[in-house]
Design an enzyme around this catalytic site. Sequence first.
Site, PDB file in Angstrom:
ATOM      1  N   GLU A 159      10.035  12.478   6.918  1.00 27.48           N
ATOM      2  CA  GLU A 159       9.992  13.585   5.970  1.00 27.48           C
ATOM      3  C   GLU A 159       8.760  14.448   6.241  1.00 27.48           C
ATOM      4  O   GLU A 159       7.665  14.145   5.729  1.00 27.48           O
ATOM      5  CB  GLU A 159       9.929  13.043   4.543  1.00 27.48           C
ATOM      6  CG  GLU A 159      11.129  12.209   4.171  1.00 27.48           C
ATOM      7  CD  GLU A 159      11.385  12.264   2.671  1.00 27.48           C
ATOM      8  OE1 GLU A 159      12.478  12.686   2.298  1.00 27.48           O
ATOM      9  OE2 GLU A 159      10.496  11.916   1.893  1.00 27.48           O
TER      10      GLU A 159
ATOM     11  N   SER B 207      14.250  19.229   2.174  1.00 24.99           N
ATOM     12  CA  SER B 207      15.138  20.372   1.940  1.00 24.99           C
ATOM     13  C   SER B 207      16.506  20.230   2.622  1.00 24.99           C
ATOM     14  O   SER B 207      17.059  21.195   3.138  1.00 24.99           O
ATOM     15  CB  SER B 207      14.467  21.675   2.369  1.00 24.99           C
ATOM     16  OG  SER B 207      13.283  21.877   1.603  1.00 24.99           O
TER      17      SER B 207
ATOM     18  N   HIS C 213       6.517   7.206   0.053  1.00 26.47           N
ATOM     19  CA  HIS C 213       6.892   8.623  -0.038  1.00 26.47           C
ATOM     20  C   HIS C 213       5.614   9.474  -0.045  1.00 26.47           C
ATOM     21  O   HIS C 213       4.615   9.098  -0.656  1.00 26.47           O
ATOM     22  CB  HIS C 213       7.717   8.875  -1.308  1.00 26.47           C
ATOM     23  CG  HIS C 213       8.354  10.231  -1.303  1.00 26.47           C
ATOM     24  ND1 HIS C 213       7.650  11.366  -1.592  1.00 26.47           N
ATOM     25  CD2 HIS C 213       9.620  10.622  -1.011  1.00 26.47           C
ATOM     26  CE1 HIS C 213       8.468  12.412  -1.474  1.00 26.47           C
ATOM     27  NE2 HIS C 213       9.671  11.990  -1.124  1.00 26.47           N
TER      28      HIS C 213
ATOM     29  N   LYS D 287      13.584  11.693  -7.965  1.00 30.21           N
ATOM     30  CA  LYS D 287      12.176  11.893  -8.360  1.00 30.21           C
ATOM     31  C   LYS D 287      12.058  11.816  -9.890  1.00 30.21           C
ATOM     32  O   LYS D 287      12.799  11.068 -10.515  1.00 30.21           O
ATOM     33  CB  LYS D 287      11.651  13.208  -7.777  1.00 30.21           C
ATOM     34  CG  LYS D 287      11.889  13.287  -6.263  1.00 30.21           C
ATOM     35  CD  LYS D 287      11.188  14.411  -5.586  1.00 30.21           C
ATOM     36  CE  LYS D 287      11.509  14.361  -4.101  1.00 30.21           C
ATOM     37  NZ  LYS D 287      10.816  15.394  -3.343  1.00 30.21           N
TER      38      LYS D 287
ATOM     39  N   GLU E  75       4.796  11.991  -1.650  1.00 25.80           N
ATOM     40  CA  GLU E  75       4.290  12.358  -2.985  1.00 25.80           C
ATOM     41  C   GLU E  75       3.455  11.222  -3.579  1.00 25.80           C
ATOM     42  O   GLU E  75       2.515  11.466  -4.332  1.00 25.80           O
ATOM     43  CB  GLU E  75       5.467  12.747  -3.896  1.00 25.80           C
ATOM     44  CG  GLU E  75       6.010  14.121  -3.506  1.00 25.80           C
ATOM     45  CD  GLU E  75       7.469  14.365  -3.826  1.00 25.80           C
ATOM     46  OE1 GLU E  75       8.068  13.563  -4.569  1.00 25.80           O
ATOM     47  OE2 GLU E  75       8.004  15.357  -3.311  1.00 25.80           O
TER      48      GLU E  75
ATOM     49  N   ASN F 124      17.243  10.976  -3.942  1.00 30.22           N
ATOM     50  CA  ASN F 124      15.971  10.622  -4.579  1.00 30.22           C
ATOM     51  C   ASN F 124      15.763  11.616  -5.723  1.00 30.22           C
ATOM     52  O   ASN F 124      15.399  12.761  -5.482  1.00 30.22           O
ATOM     53  CB  ASN F 124      14.849  10.717  -3.535  1.00 30.22           C
ATOM     54  CG  ASN F 124      13.464  10.582  -4.139  1.00 30.22           C
ATOM     55  OD1 ASN F 124      13.319  10.163  -5.294  1.00 30.22           O
ATOM     56  ND2 ASN F 124      12.436  10.936  -3.375  1.00 30.22           N
TER      57      ASN F 124
ATOM     58  N   GLY G  83      10.864  19.978  -0.603  1.00 35.61           N
ATOM     59  CA  GLY G  83      10.932  20.811  -1.796  1.00 35.61           C
ATOM     60  C   GLY G  83      10.507  22.250  -1.558  1.00 35.61           C
ATOM     61  O   GLY G  83      10.298  23.007  -2.501  1.00 35.61           O
TER      62      GLY G  83
HETATM   63  P1  PGA Z   1      13.741  17.647  -1.052  1.00 32.08           P
HETATM   64  O1  PGA Z   1      13.013  16.235  -1.181  1.00 32.08           O
HETATM   65  O2  PGA Z   1      15.149  17.384  -0.538  1.00 32.08           O
HETATM   66  O3  PGA Z   1      13.741  18.219  -2.446  1.00 32.08           O
HETATM   67  O4  PGA Z   1      12.957  18.459  -0.083  1.00 32.08           O
HETATM   68  C1  PGA Z   1      13.190  15.239  -0.217  1.00 32.08           C
HETATM   69  C2  PGA Z   1      12.337  14.037  -0.529  1.00 32.08           C
HETATM   70  O5  PGA Z   1      11.177  14.199  -0.932  1.00 32.08           O
HETATM   71  O6  PGA Z   1      12.784  12.883  -0.376  1.00 32.08           O
END
Ligand code: PGA
Length: 253
Positions: free
Chosen positions: A168, A214, A96, A11, A98, A9, A174
Amino acid sequence: MRTPFIVGNWKMNLNKANAATLVQDIITGLHTSIHEVEVGLCPPFPYLERISKLLEGSPIVLGAQDGHWAEHGAYTGEVAMPMLVDVGCRYVIIGHSERRQHSGETDFIVAKKIAAALEAGLRVILCVGETEEQRDQGVMEDIVAGQLQGALVECFPDDMASIILAYEPIWAIGTGKTASSEQAQEVHEFLRAWLSRRFGDATAETVRIQYGGSVKPGNIRSLITMPDIDGALVGGASLTAEAFLQIVHQSAG
Ligand code: PGA
């Protein structure tokens, strides 16, 4: 037997040139063991069509990071699910954290988006997860169960063939903090038990549940060897071919 599914992903990262280089490096670096793992990439909207062309002839599937619930119409700035299909997407990420956090996406909207994606013939990666505060308060299971209930309210067992879950934990996205493989397994097991109650054991056994938050080359192995972890949704580490390829290859058997 559930085939692990590793999805990058991206982003809101990269540009046209380095996105293309990244895709080419990933294609070149994939081992033949790729048949043991399904690999997907979810670039930003403007790059989808170009990357779709670059992926032609490769086993990597294209996905989008979001899509709107309406088929078409006066929704300035939005992208409809049939448009995603039109440019070569096979998957779409929905719900997601976010988007829930920054774009006010509710379970009700998530459910509408799932219906629109399935109608368009897309597979869905449905994200659920709790905040650190919710985990500390001991309400994590209520939160993820509520998200599933709200998102899958209109779904039948047959629809689940087109739905992948991604657990998640928001506190791990992140942040460099990963849930331990045991913590993740515990939630994945809970999610599968929820699916069993709602859709029956046979369906629950076939649904893939990815972990996200992460994920890195250094932790994928311990995560993927857990019985209910069937892949990963990878953010930061999917932005370099080397890290992403290591994650893919370590997920294969
Ligand atoms: P990340 O993001 O691996 O940077 O923690 C995962 C995600 O939000 O899908």
